[in-house]
Design an enzyme around this catalytic site. Sequence first.
Site, PDB file in Angstrom:
ATOM      1  N   TYR A   1       0.668   6.072  -6.788  1.00 33.01           N
ATOM      2  CA  TYR A   1      -0.514   5.748  -7.528  1.00 33.01           C
ATOM      3  C   TYR A   1      -1.820   5.782  -6.785  1.00 33.01           C
ATOM      4  O   TYR A   1      -2.049   5.889  -5.553  1.00 33.01           O
ATOM      5  CB  TYR A   1      -0.263   4.499  -8.262  1.00 33.01           C
ATOM      6  CG  TYR A   1      -0.493   3.345  -7.486  1.00 33.01           C
ATOM      7  CD1 TYR A   1       0.657   3.085  -6.341  1.00 33.01           C
ATOM      8  CD2 TYR A   1      -1.552   2.466  -7.393  1.00 33.01           C
ATOM      9  CE1 TYR A   1       0.397   1.756  -5.632  1.00 33.01           C
ATOM     10  CE2 TYR A   1      -1.613   1.335  -6.614  1.00 33.01           C
ATOM     11  CZ  TYR A   1      -0.655   1.025  -5.767  1.00 33.01           C
ATOM     12  OH  TYR A   1      -0.751  -0.154  -4.904  1.00 33.01           O
TER      13      TYR A   1
ATOM     14  N   LYS B   1       1.229   5.524  -0.839  1.00 28.70           N
ATOM     15  CA  LYS B   1       0.946   4.636  -1.684  1.00 28.70           C
ATOM     16  C   LYS B   1       1.842   4.643  -2.889  1.00 28.70           C
ATOM     17  O   LYS B   1       1.401   5.259  -4.158  1.00 28.70           O
ATOM     18  CB  LYS B   1      -0.420   4.881  -2.213  1.00 28.70           C
ATOM     19  CG  LYS B   1      -1.207   3.741  -2.809  1.00 28.70           C
ATOM     20  CD  LYS B   1      -2.555   4.010  -3.051  1.00 28.70           C
ATOM     21  CE  LYS B   1      -3.322   2.821  -3.910  1.00 28.70           C
ATOM     22  NZ  LYS B   1      -3.211   1.303  -3.433  1.00 28.70           N
TER      23      LYS B   1
ATOM     24  N   GLU C   1      -1.401  -6.141   7.039  1.00 28.68           N
ATOM     25  CA  GLU C   1      -2.321  -6.057   5.939  1.00 28.68           C
ATOM     26  C   GLU C   1      -1.958  -6.868   4.783  1.00 28.68           C
ATOM     27  O   GLU C   1      -1.101  -7.711   4.945  1.00 28.68           O
ATOM     28  CB  GLU C   1      -2.197  -4.482   5.307  1.00 28.68           C
ATOM     29  CG  GLU C   1      -1.064  -4.131   4.909  1.00 28.68           C
ATOM     30  CD  GLU C   1      -0.935  -2.709   4.266  1.00 28.68           C
ATOM     31  OE1 GLU C   1      -2.244  -2.040   3.755  1.00 28.68           O
ATOM     32  OE2 GLU C   1       0.097  -1.972   4.065  1.00 28.68           O
TER      33      GLU C   1
ATOM     34  N   LEU D   1      -1.004   0.787   4.627  1.00 27.27           N
ATOM     35  CA  LEU D   1      -1.657   1.845   3.868  1.00 27.27           C
ATOM     36  C   LEU D   1      -2.907   2.085   4.430  1.00 27.27           C
ATOM     37  O   LEU D   1      -3.715   1.193   4.810  1.00 27.27           O
ATOM     38  CB  LEU D   1      -1.882   1.310   2.428  1.00 27.27           C
ATOM     39  CG  LEU D   1      -2.302   2.488   1.487  1.00 27.27           C
ATOM     40  CD1 LEU D   1      -1.308   3.684   1.179  1.00 27.27           C
ATOM     41  CD2 LEU D   1      -2.833   1.848   0.058  1.00 27.27           C
TER      42      LEU D   1
HETATM   43  N1  PDD Z   1      -4.616  -1.573  -3.294  1.00 27.17           N
HETATM   44  N2  PDD Z   1      -2.874  -2.045   1.381  1.00 27.17           N
HETATM   45  C1  PDD Z   1      -2.327  -1.857   0.432  1.00 27.17           C
HETATM   46  C2  PDD Z   1      -0.947  -2.586   0.362  1.00 27.17           C
HETATM   47  C3  PDD Z   1      -3.003  -1.545  -0.833  1.00 27.17           C
HETATM   48  O1  PDD Z   1      -2.182  -1.792  -2.021  1.00 27.17           O
HETATM   49  C4  PDD Z   1      -4.240  -0.989  -0.877  1.00 27.17           C
HETATM   50  C5  PDD Z   1      -4.867  -0.997  -2.202  1.00 27.17           C
HETATM   51  C6  PDD Z   1      -4.924  -1.296   0.256  1.00 27.17           C
HETATM   52  C7  PDD Z   1      -6.351  -0.622   0.353  1.00 27.17           C
HETATM   53  O2  PDD Z   1      -6.648   0.692  -0.145  1.00 27.17           O
HETATM   54  P1  PDD Z   1      -7.926   1.181  -0.687  1.00 27.17           P
HETATM   55  O3  PDD Z   1      -9.113   0.693   0.132  1.00 27.17           O
HETATM   56  O4  PDD Z   1      -7.737   2.690  -0.592  1.00 27.17           O
HETATM   57  O5  PDD Z   1      -8.000   0.477  -2.145  1.00 27.17           O
HETATM   58  C8  PDD Z   1      -4.223  -1.648   1.342  1.00 27.17           C
HETATM   59  C9  PDD Z   1      -4.873  -1.112  -4.613  1.00 27.17           C
HETATM   60  C10 PDD Z   1      -6.305  -1.499  -4.799  1.00 27.17           C
HETATM   61  C11 PDD Z   1      -4.020  -1.773  -5.522  1.00 27.17           C
HETATM   62  O6  PDD Z   1      -3.095  -1.758  -5.567  1.00 27.17           O
HETATM   63  O7  PDD Z   1      -4.397  -2.157  -6.806  1.00 27.17           O
END
Ligand code: PDD
Length: 284
Positions: free
Chosen positions: A33, A149, A181, A206
Amino acid sequence: MSRIAYVNGQYVPLSEAGVHIEDRGYQFADGIYEVCLFIDGRYWDLEGHLSRMERSLKELQIEMPMPKSALKTVMGELVSRNRLRNALIYIQTTRGVASRNHPFPDGVVAPALVMTARRFDLDQSDAKAAKGIAVVTQPDIRWGRVDIKTIGLLPNTLAKQAAKEAKADEAWLIRDGHVTEGASSNAWIVDARGVLITHPKTNEILGGITRQTVMACAQELQIKIEERPFTSEEALKAPEAFLSSATGLIMPIVQIDGKTVGNGEPGPVSLRLREAYKARARAI
Ligand code: PDD
């Protein structure tokens, strides 16, 4: 007006939107996703999100459901059909529908694609950032490829639930004594010299698209970055901590496991970066 979702080629009312029970996403979490923001007519970090989508699919040997340009068209249509000015867009692709068997299905199976859009309140997010948020630490019990992801988010949801029960907004995940994270964000601290510290981009995190943009903003602001693991004890001694994600942007953290970070208020470096991030996202 009821919300509209995109499901495998059709725009349907959300209440009627559904996928097949033998969709491999439903049965095996065999899919990926992306989440990105659309603010005042612009997608934030869109190229980064679509490139990561391509990479995640490639790692799982799933075809792109359509070219990036077509994905952008669907996103635009979805935003407009939902009459949204500011939106959070969710994109999910799975390996598609096949009778339940663990290995990939034989023959050509079309990947499934669904998208939803919902209102995003940037003012509310700014108000939250002005106060800062609390996090709690939780063991990182995820698999070894969290750089992809995937929609397999059970450890993340359990950690988030623990955070919610502790009246915190996010869980910081601990592996081998260090913070990898957040459950849905990347984790950062700012040390006494004003240097940003964040976990290196390995299979243990991620690679956040916002993380990447924070790095570009830091460079512009001549803020140094060290990519290395840090512990929650180190974070508690640091003057500032924050998270980055598409939905949280740069969100100051003022409490870890009930203990105060810095002086208990959002730090100046975090807030500067948040402003720089917004300005950059609006300009690209
Ligand atoms: N989550 N780490 C994890 C485990 C995440 O699920 C996310 C993002 C990030 C940050 O990635 P980005 O900057 O590309 O959004 C880091 C999204 C927002 C979610 O699960 O809704």
